[in-house]
Design an enzyme around this catalytic site. Structure first.
Site, PDB file in Angstrom:
ATOM      1  N   GLY A 187       0.844  -1.204   0.000  1.00  0.00           N
ATOM      2  CA  GLY A 187       0.000   0.000   0.000  1.00  0.00           C
ATOM      3  C   GLY A 187       0.871   1.242   0.000  1.00  0.00           C
ATOM      4  O   GLY A 187       1.580   1.522   0.967  1.00  0.00           O
ATOM      5  N   GLY A 202       0.005   4.521  -0.198  1.00  0.00           N
ATOM      6  CA  GLY A 202      -0.916   5.653  -0.094  1.00  0.00           C
ATOM      7  C   GLY A 202      -0.398   6.770   0.774  1.00  0.00           C
ATOM      8  O   GLY A 202       0.822   6.948   0.936  1.00  0.00           O
ATOM      9  N   LYS A 236      -5.884   3.863  18.549  1.00  0.00           N
ATOM     10  CA  LYS A 236      -5.928   4.632  17.297  1.00  0.00           C
ATOM     11  C   LYS A 236      -7.351   5.143  17.039  1.00  0.00           C
ATOM     12  O   LYS A 236      -7.554   6.326  16.742  1.00  0.00           O
ATOM     13  CB  LYS A 236      -5.444   3.744  16.150  1.00  0.00           C
ATOM     14  CG  LYS A 236      -5.656   4.319  14.781  1.00  0.00           C
ATOM     15  CD  LYS A 236      -4.792   5.532  14.521  1.00  0.00           C
ATOM     16  CE  LYS A 236      -5.041   6.055  13.115  1.00  0.00           C
ATOM     17  NZ  LYS A 236      -4.281   7.220  12.775  1.00  0.00           N
ATOM     18  N   CYS A 293      -9.973   9.733   7.727  1.00  0.00           N
ATOM     19  CA  CYS A 293      -9.928   8.962   8.979  1.00  0.00           C
ATOM     20  C   CYS A 293     -11.076   9.219   9.949  1.00  0.00           C
ATOM     21  O   CYS A 293     -11.665   8.266  10.461  1.00  0.00           O
ATOM     22  CB  CYS A 293      -8.626   9.229   9.704  1.00  0.00           C
ATOM     23  SG  CYS A 293      -7.213   8.579   8.839  1.00  0.00           S
ATOM     24  N   GLN A 297     -14.288  10.302  10.189  1.00  0.00           N
ATOM     25  CA  GLN A 297     -15.619   9.696  10.084  1.00  0.00           C
ATOM     26  C   GLN A 297     -15.536   8.172  10.051  1.00  0.00           C
ATOM     27  O   GLN A 297     -16.271   7.474  10.740  1.00  0.00           O
ATOM     28  CB  GLN A 297     -16.336  10.224   8.846  1.00  0.00           C
ATOM     29  CG  GLN A 297     -17.675   9.548   8.645  1.00  0.00           C
ATOM     30  CD  GLN A 297     -18.468  10.207   7.545  1.00  0.00           C
ATOM     31  OE1 GLN A 297     -19.096  11.228   7.748  1.00  0.00           O
ATOM     32  NE2 GLN A 297     -18.435   9.603   6.375  1.00  0.00           N
ATOM     33  N   LYS A 298     -14.583   7.688   9.268  1.00  0.00           N
ATOM     34  CA  LYS A 298     -14.471   6.233   9.116  1.00  0.00           C
ATOM     35  C   LYS A 298     -14.155   5.568  10.451  1.00  0.00           C
ATOM     36  O   LYS A 298     -14.739   4.538  10.813  1.00  0.00           O
ATOM     37  CB  LYS A 298     -13.381   5.921   8.084  1.00  0.00           C
ATOM     38  CG  LYS A 298     -13.279   4.475   7.718  1.00  0.00           C
ATOM     39  CD  LYS A 298     -12.466   4.300   6.460  1.00  0.00           C
ATOM     40  CE  LYS A 298     -10.998   4.180   6.738  1.00  0.00           C
ATOM     41  NZ  LYS A 298     -10.229   3.852   5.521  1.00  0.00           N
TER      42      LYS A 298
HETATM   43  C1  UDX Z   1      -6.168  12.894  11.472  1.00  0.00           C
HETATM   44  C2  UDX Z   1      -5.419  12.809  12.809  1.00  0.00           C
HETATM   45  O1  UDX Z   1      -5.092  14.137  13.251  1.00  0.00           O
HETATM   46  C3  UDX Z   1      -4.162  11.965  12.643  1.00  0.00           C
HETATM   47  O2  UDX Z   1      -3.516  11.799  13.906  1.00  0.00           O
HETATM   48  C4  UDX Z   1      -4.530  10.601  12.084  1.00  0.00           C
HETATM   49  O3  UDX Z   1      -3.380   9.822  11.865  1.00  0.00           O
HETATM   50  C5  UDX Z   1      -5.305  10.750  10.796  1.00  0.00           C
HETATM   51  O4  UDX Z   1      -6.457  11.585  11.000  1.00  0.00           O
HETATM   52  P1  UDX Z   1      -5.868  14.300   9.236  1.00  0.00           P
HETATM   53  O5  UDX Z   1      -7.214  13.768   8.879  1.00  0.00           O
HETATM   54  O6  UDX Z   1      -4.773  14.194   8.233  1.00  0.00           O
HETATM   55  O7  UDX Z   1      -5.331  13.589  10.562  1.00  0.00           O
HETATM   56  O8  UDX Z   1      -6.007  15.865   9.593  1.00  0.00           O
HETATM   57  P2  UDX Z   1      -6.396  16.699  10.895  1.00  0.00           P
HETATM   58  O9  UDX Z   1      -5.410  17.769  11.046  1.00  0.00           O
HETATM   59  O10 UDX Z   1      -6.651  15.857  12.073  1.00  0.00           O
HETATM   60  O11 UDX Z   1      -7.760  17.404  10.443  1.00  0.00           O
HETATM   61  C6  UDX Z   1      -8.946  16.653  10.230  1.00  0.00           C
HETATM   62  C7  UDX Z   1     -10.084  17.588   9.906  1.00  0.00           C
HETATM   63  O12 UDX Z   1     -10.458  18.368  11.039  1.00  0.00           O
HETATM   64  C8  UDX Z   1      -9.784  18.602   8.795  1.00  0.00           C
HETATM   65  O13 UDX Z   1     -10.894  18.718   7.950  1.00  0.00           O
HETATM   66  C9  UDX Z   1      -9.525  19.888   9.538  1.00  0.00           C
HETATM   67  O14 UDX Z   1      -9.777  21.039   8.775  1.00  0.00           O
HETATM   68  C10 UDX Z   1     -10.510  19.746  10.692  1.00  0.00           C
HETATM   69  N1  UDX Z   1     -10.170  20.555  11.875  1.00  0.00           N
HETATM   70  C11 UDX Z   1      -9.001  20.324  12.549  1.00  0.00           C
HETATM   71  C12 UDX Z   1     -11.058  21.533  12.329  1.00  0.00           C
HETATM   72  O15 UDX Z   1     -12.123  21.729  11.741  1.00  0.00           O
HETATM   73  N2  UDX Z   1     -10.735  22.250  13.448  1.00  0.00           N
HETATM   74  C13 UDX Z   1      -9.580  22.041  14.157  1.00  0.00           C
HETATM   75  O16 UDX Z   1      -9.368  22.732  15.161  1.00  0.00           O
HETATM   76  C14 UDX Z   1      -8.685  21.048  13.683  1.00  0.00           C
HETATM   77  P1  ADP Z   2      -4.061   5.477   3.426  1.00  0.00           P
HETATM   78  O1  ADP Z   2      -4.633   6.863   3.427  1.00  0.00           O
HETATM   79  O2  ADP Z   2      -4.449   4.666   4.641  1.00  0.00           O
HETATM   80  O3  ADP Z   2      -2.609   5.396   3.131  1.00  0.00           O
HETATM   81  P2  ADP Z   2      -4.714   4.937   0.683  1.00  0.00           P
HETATM   82  O4  ADP Z   2      -6.087   4.680   0.157  1.00  0.00           O
HETATM   83  O5  ADP Z   2      -4.067   6.242   0.366  1.00  0.00           O
HETATM   84  O6  ADP Z   2      -4.791   4.706   2.249  1.00  0.00           O
HETATM   85  O7  ADP Z   2      -3.735   3.791   0.196  1.00  0.00           O
HETATM   86  C1  ADP Z   2      -4.006   2.428   0.169  1.00  0.00           C
HETATM   87  C2  ADP Z   2      -3.210   1.815  -0.987  1.00  0.00           C
HETATM   88  O8  ADP Z   2      -3.256   0.398  -0.879  1.00  0.00           O
HETATM   89  C3  ADP Z   2      -3.745   2.153  -2.386  1.00  0.00           C
HETATM   90  O9  ADP Z   2      -2.734   2.797  -3.128  1.00  0.00           O
HETATM   91  C4  ADP Z   2      -4.108   0.783  -2.978  1.00  0.00           C
HETATM   92  O10 ADP Z   2      -3.871   0.709  -4.372  1.00  0.00           O
HETATM   93  C5  ADP Z   2      -3.221  -0.153  -2.202  1.00  0.00           C
HETATM   94  N1  ADP Z   2      -3.672  -1.554  -2.148  1.00  0.00           N
HETATM   95  C6  ADP Z   2      -4.895  -2.015  -1.802  1.00  0.00           C
HETATM   96  N2  ADP Z   2      -4.918  -3.372  -1.816  1.00  0.00           N
HETATM   97  C7  ADP Z   2      -3.662  -3.779  -2.186  1.00  0.00           C
HETATM   98  C8  ADP Z   2      -3.025  -5.059  -2.382  1.00  0.00           C
HETATM   99  N3  ADP Z   2      -3.681  -6.206  -2.191  1.00  0.00           N
HETATM  100  N4  ADP Z   2      -1.731  -5.082  -2.776  1.00  0.00           N
HETATM  101  C9  ADP Z   2      -1.051  -3.909  -2.953  1.00  0.00           C
HETATM  102  N5  ADP Z   2      -1.582  -2.699  -2.785  1.00  0.00           N
HETATM  103  C10 ADP Z   2      -2.872  -2.608  -2.403  1.00  0.00           C
END
Ligand code: UDX
Ligand code: ADP
Length: 478
Positions: A8, A10, A219, A275, A277-278
């Site tokens: 992966g 990503g 987490k 992250c 919502q999910k």
């Molecule tokens: C989040 C977590 O912070 C991180 O630790 C985890 O690994 C992944 O999820 P991320 O989604 O990349 O990270 O961004 P984050 O900075 O947390 O912001 C999430 C959302 O909340 C954004 O839409 C941001 O604009 C919003 N936000 C953040 C607010 O609306 N108000 C704030 O004070 C802070």
């Molecule tokens: P994250 O934000 O958690 O890093 P992403 O959606 O950005 O998640 O990345 C997940 C990656 O995993 C994608 O690039 C996707 O193509 C890859 N992926 C999914 N299933 C497989 C698999 N079986 N083998 C290799 N790569 C995979």
């Protein structure tokens, strides 16, 4: 030489592995993906994700001990430590639809690992993507029942806490690294091997080890509590608008209480990202399956308030503009879910734009890092469809009511209103007198991130809506 493979490439897998390679020159790190375009981009000068500072990290390590490849089985079979960072989409059908994580990509990765690893060997499989609690147990059953019996698979949970836009600094100096593993000798051997990797640059005191389930739950809980802070302050922003209080002043006041702390108290049009919502939905589903309905309802409200906030914003825009935006040009400044990223997954802009389009608005979107196809995809795709290895961003059909432009002045020219949906720094530097002159009057600004100088804008003649602040008399219905 220790070999690491990461399945992966990503937003998590790519930057995390690049940092490990940078800090551990004697370890070979190969990042793998089935998506050929993504791997080609990681091997090019134009990386598949925009992340400040990442280009430099990749350039230093790539070709030395950092490699990107689609040859998944070869590199997995050779690796001592296999990170798994694949998609874990929310299920859209069947049991748990709309809440539970679909672990099919995880399961197929586990089956592939089992099939290509030959013994005798001790292989460490590390959960990197956020997964529901007890995933490690399920995955270890797949590995045990499908693998060569002379291969010992040891599962660890090593959740990633990096935030997009600050990934490089988060990885360079993490608050903590969390490693969950079994408490027996094999589990502890694997925990030590992974801790030794991070110890190349992270102080040992910040490398926490726990049992597997604690790491998995930590987490989900961290993300749920961060999101909860935003929903809490956003709920207060609604009350501020009704009472004349100012949400920024409230947030500053409570943030100085060291027990509360000042971070994550910025009221906004809503939180987004792949992250929050999910992970909350995962938490809700786990609670429900454990019979903890009250706990599930509690966390569900964090999402409900987030949806309410986006809807409330749409109603402010339409209500303020004399109850209709039909055929009105509206400039949308910012589409990414936060600044310093081109990521649009679950961005609040999706629901806001959909709400405005439903009322007949003509949207002109400008975002410094988001591609036009991503805007069209997000506004037309089904919920949760983005979280698949090959989400068809490139083939999204163009929406007639949405234009994506490369210049903020073009977006605003002739517009009735500007909606600020992402807090990009460059929006603060715009030439607002020029924008005002080019817009239809009355010229509205709806600042969904509270980043602009509202008093100065009012001086210029704009009607300004500032989230959670005393309402401009022009916008009052009474
Ligand atoms: C989040 C977590 O912070 C991180 O630790 C985890 O690994 C992944 O999820 P991320 O989604 O990349 O990270 O961004 P984050 O900075 O947390 O912001 C999430 C959302 O909340 C954004 O839409 C941001 O604009 C919003 N936000 C953040 C607010 O609306 N108000 C704030 O004070 C802070
Ligand atoms: P994250 O934000 O958690 O890093 P992403 O959606 O950005 O998640 O990345 C997940 C990656 O995993 C994608 O690039 C996707 O193509 C890859 N992926 C999914 N299933 C497989 C698999 N079986 N083998 C290799 N790569 C995979």
């Amino acid at each position: 030489m220790v070999k690491i493979a990461c399945i992966g490439a990503g937003y998590v897998g790519g930057p995390t592995m690049a940092m490990i390679a940078l800090k551990c020159p004697e370890i070979e790190v190969v990042v793998l993906d089935i998506n050929e375009d993504r791997i080609a981009a990681w091997n090019s000068d134009s990386l598949p994700i925009y992340e400040p500072g990442l280009d430099e990290v990749v350039q230093e390590a790539r070709g030395r001990n950092l490699f990107f490849s689609t040859d998944v089985t070869k590199h997995v079979s050779e690796a001592d430590i296999i990170f798994v960072s694949v998609n874990t989409p929310t299920k859209t059908s069947g049991i748990g639809a709309g809440k539970a994580a679909d672990l099919s990509y995880w399961e197929s990765a586990a089956r592939m690992i089992a099939q290509c690893c030959k013994g005798p060997a001790f292989k460490i499989v590390v959960e990197k993507s956020t997964v529901p609690v007890k995933t490690a147990e399920a995955i270890s059953k797949v590995l045990r029942t499908n693998g060569d019996s002379s291969v010992h698979f040891e599962i660890l949970s090593n959740p990633e806490f990096l935030a997009e836009g600050t990934a490089v600094s988060d990885l360079t100096a993490p608050d903590r690294v969390l490693i969950g593993g079994k408490e027996d000798a094999d589990g502890q051997r694997a925990v030590k091997a992974l801790a030794d990797v991070y110890a190349h640059w992270v102080p040992r005191a910040q490398i926490l080890t726990t049992n597997l389930w604690s790491a998995e739950l930590a987490k989900l809980t961290a993300n749920a509590m961060l999101a909860q802070r935003i929903s809490s302050v956003n709920s207060i922003s609604a009350l501020c608008e009704e009472t004349g209080a100012d949400v920024s002043e409230v947030a500053r006041s409570i943030g100085m209480d060291s027990r509360i702390g000042s971070k994550f108290l910025n009221a906004s049009v809503g939180f987004g990202g792949s992250c929050f919502q999910k992970d909350i939905l995962n938490l809700v589903y786990i609670c429900e399956t454990q019979g903890l309905q009250k706990v599930a309802d509690y966390w569900r409200m964090v999402i409900d308030i987030n949806d309410y906030q986006k809807q409330r914003y749409v109603e402010r825009v339409i209500g303020g503009m004399f109850n209709t935006v039909s055929n009105k040009k509206i400039a949308v400044l910012g589409f990414a879910f936060k600044k310093d990223t081109g990521d649009t997954r679950e961005t609040p802009a999706i629901d806001v734009c959909r709400g405005l389009i439903a009322d007949g608005a003509k949207l002109f979107v400008y975002d410094p890092k988001v591609e036009a196809q991503h805007v069209h995809y997000e506004l037309s795709a089904a919920k949760f469809s983005w979280d698949h290895p090959k989400a068809p961003y490139a083939s999204a059909s163009r929406l007639s009511s949405v234009s994506v432009v490369k210049d903020p002045y073009e977006a605003c020219d002739g517009a009735h209103a500007i909606c600020v949906l992402t807090e990009w720094d460059e929006f603060k530097q715009l030439d607002f007198p020029r924008l005002y002159a080019s817009m239809t009057k009355p010229a509205f600004i709806f600042d969904g991130r509270n980043i602009l100088d509202h008093a100065a804008l009012r001086e210029m003649g704009f009607v300004v809506y500032a989230l959670g602040k005393p309402l401009d008399p022009f916008l009052r219905k009474d």
